[in-house]
Design an enzyme around this catalytic site. Structure first.
Site, PDB file in Angstrom:
ATOM      1  N   HIS A  21      42.783  27.481  56.797  1.00 64.44           N
ATOM      2  CA  HIS A  21      43.094  26.502  57.845  1.00 64.44           C
ATOM      3  C   HIS A  21      43.327  27.122  59.224  1.00 64.44           C
ATOM      4  O   HIS A  21      44.291  26.759  59.912  1.00 64.44           O
ATOM      5  CB  HIS A  21      44.334  25.712  57.424  1.00 64.44           C
ATOM      6  CG  HIS A  21      44.411  24.325  57.954  1.00 64.44           C
ATOM      7  ND1 HIS A  21      44.706  24.038  59.268  1.00 64.44           N
ATOM      8  CD2 HIS A  21      44.243  23.124  57.341  1.00 64.44           C
ATOM      9  CE1 HIS A  21      44.742  22.728  59.444  1.00 64.44           C
ATOM     10  NE2 HIS A  21      44.458  22.153  58.293  1.00 64.44           N
ATOM     11  N   GLU A  63      36.985  23.768  57.687  1.00 63.13           N
ATOM     12  CA  GLU A  63      37.587  24.176  56.422  1.00 63.13           C
ATOM     13  C   GLU A  63      36.609  23.974  55.255  1.00 63.13           C
ATOM     14  O   GLU A  63      36.462  22.857  54.761  1.00 63.13           O
ATOM     15  CB  GLU A  63      38.851  23.364  56.165  1.00 63.13           C
ATOM     16  CG  GLU A  63      39.858  23.372  57.306  1.00 63.13           C
ATOM     17  CD  GLU A  63      40.814  22.198  57.216  1.00 63.13           C
ATOM     18  OE1 GLU A  63      41.411  21.992  56.139  1.00 63.13           O
ATOM     19  OE2 GLU A  63      40.945  21.466  58.222  1.00 63.13           O
ATOM     20  N   HIS A 105      47.400  19.103  51.283  1.00 60.23           N
ATOM     21  CA  HIS A 105      47.380  20.576  51.351  1.00 60.23           C
ATOM     22  C   HIS A 105      48.359  21.250  50.388  1.00 60.23           C
ATOM     23  O   HIS A 105      49.011  22.241  50.728  1.00 60.23           O
ATOM     24  CB  HIS A 105      47.655  21.037  52.777  1.00 60.23           C
ATOM     25  CG  HIS A 105      46.540  20.751  53.744  1.00 60.23           C
ATOM     26  ND1 HIS A 105      45.230  20.608  53.341  1.00 60.23           N
ATOM     27  CD2 HIS A 105      46.543  20.575  55.094  1.00 60.23           C
ATOM     28  CE1 HIS A 105      44.473  20.360  54.398  1.00 60.23           C
ATOM     29  NE2 HIS A 105      45.247  20.337  55.477  1.00 60.23           N
TER      30      HIS A 105
END
Length: 352
Positions: free
Chosen positions: A174, A301, A104
């Site tokens: 997210h 996502e 991420h």
């Protein structure tokens, strides 16, 4: 006028603000200038006004959060194996923030940075961030704009980005959804439909093995709506490897939506539309350790393929100078009512 309020300060004294879109009569959202975090999302349900996403109480809690609650994810959503890849003959070394891998966007990524808010109004919030060359190991000065727009029962998020050097880029969003609005109601009791005929099996570090596997006969087949509880199979080796659902579903190219989700408890339904080729499905099981008492939420996502910079067979995830990256994620909500048949849920979302 857009409503804004202080949302506390970080430990270094930096103030954080929350911006509200919408009103108490319909869909409303509260977004932080820290990480572009979707801190609150509410919609009228069977039990009154209902919170749809999991959230935390103050700015520093979000800054320290290991679960990425509600953040804008970048530069690269999901994982890059070994926190490294080769780009145009140059070996890139990225921040290793999940064991030896990159997750991420690194230690801070986009989600722990302050974004600049531009010209907000009652329905639109434009946020900008410049990620400098070398941040988290990425090449190039990257300029990214994230625009939240709320219209009726729809919240749309648009990413736009440019870079002055080639760079891996795969942003996503997210939030953790529990449409029941009640932590006592399991997120796994929500009904889920995803138009994906394939998924990416992973190794013990949740890195894709490289092939697209068919979902038929597996716990990853959500082409017909069912709950995660009904789909889960404790004997499945992939679910055992990941400790639950934490897998990338490969969306069918002809589909006009990315996912639909429904809570029979609140009667609220969600449809996600996106132009991304894949959807990461995460069941939120890490929250039991990271935020005891918060309950679980389901992450859906839209994104490119994880580890794409190391996988030539995967769709390209390199942003090059002279091009503009664009990605759309739209959340639309409806209230078909409690315990409705799936045909009514889908029809209500189509009208929303």
């Amino acid at each position: 006028m857009t409503r804004t309020r202080p949302f506390g300060r970080l430990d270094d004294g930096t103030p954080v603000h929350a911006w509200t879109l919408g009103d108490a009569e319909g869909l409303s959202a509260e977004i932080l200038d820290l990480g572009g975090i979707l801190a609150r999302l509410e919609f009228p349900g069977a039990h009154g006004r209902t919170g749809l996403v999991l959230g935390l109480g103050d700015a520093q809690a979000y800054h320290d959060d290991p679960a990425y609650l509600g953040i804008l994810v970048g530069r690269f959503g999901n994982r890059i194996a070994g926190a490294a890849c080769t780009l145009d003959g140059e070996r890139l070394r990225l921040t290793a923030n999940q064991g030896r891998n990159h997750l991420h966007g690194g230690a801070s990524g986009f989600g722990r940075r302050l974004w600049t808010v531009e010209a907000p109004d009652a329905s639109t919030l434009v946020m900008r961030y410049r990620s400098p060359h070398g941040e988290e190991g990425y090449p190039g000065n990257l300029d990214v704009r994230a625009t939240y727009r709320l219209q009726g029962a729809r919240l749309r998020l648009d990413f736009e980005a440019t870079s002055d050097r080639p760079t891996p880029f795969n942003p996503t969003h997210h939030p953790y959804f529990n449409l029941a609005g009640d932590p006592a109601v399991p997120a796994s009791a929500q009904w889920l439909q995803v138009p994906a005929s394939g998924y990416l099996p992973v190794d013990e570090a949740l890195i894709p093995l490289g092939e697209v596997a068919g979902v038929s006969g597996s716990p990853f087949d959500f082409r017909a709506a069912r709950t995660l509880d009904a789909a889960f199979d404790g004997r499945d080796p992939q679910l055992g490897t990941a400790g639950g659902y934490d897998h990338c579903l490969v969306l069918d190219a002809h589909s006009d939506y990315a996912a639909m989700l429904y809570s029979p408890h609140s009667g609220i339904a969600l449809r996600i539309d996106s132009d991304a080729p894949a959807l990461q499905l995460y069941g939120g099981h890490g929250l039991d350790r990271q935020h005891p008492g918060l309950g679980r939420g389901l992450c859906l996502e839209p994104q490119g393929f994880p580890d794409a910079p190391n996988r030539p067979a995967f769709p390209d995830a390199i942003l090059r100078p002279g091009t503009t990256f664009r990605r759309r994620i739209e959340y639309r909500f409806a209230m078909p009512g409690r315990a409705r048949p799936w045909e009514e849920v889908a029809a209500a979302l189509e009208r929303a």
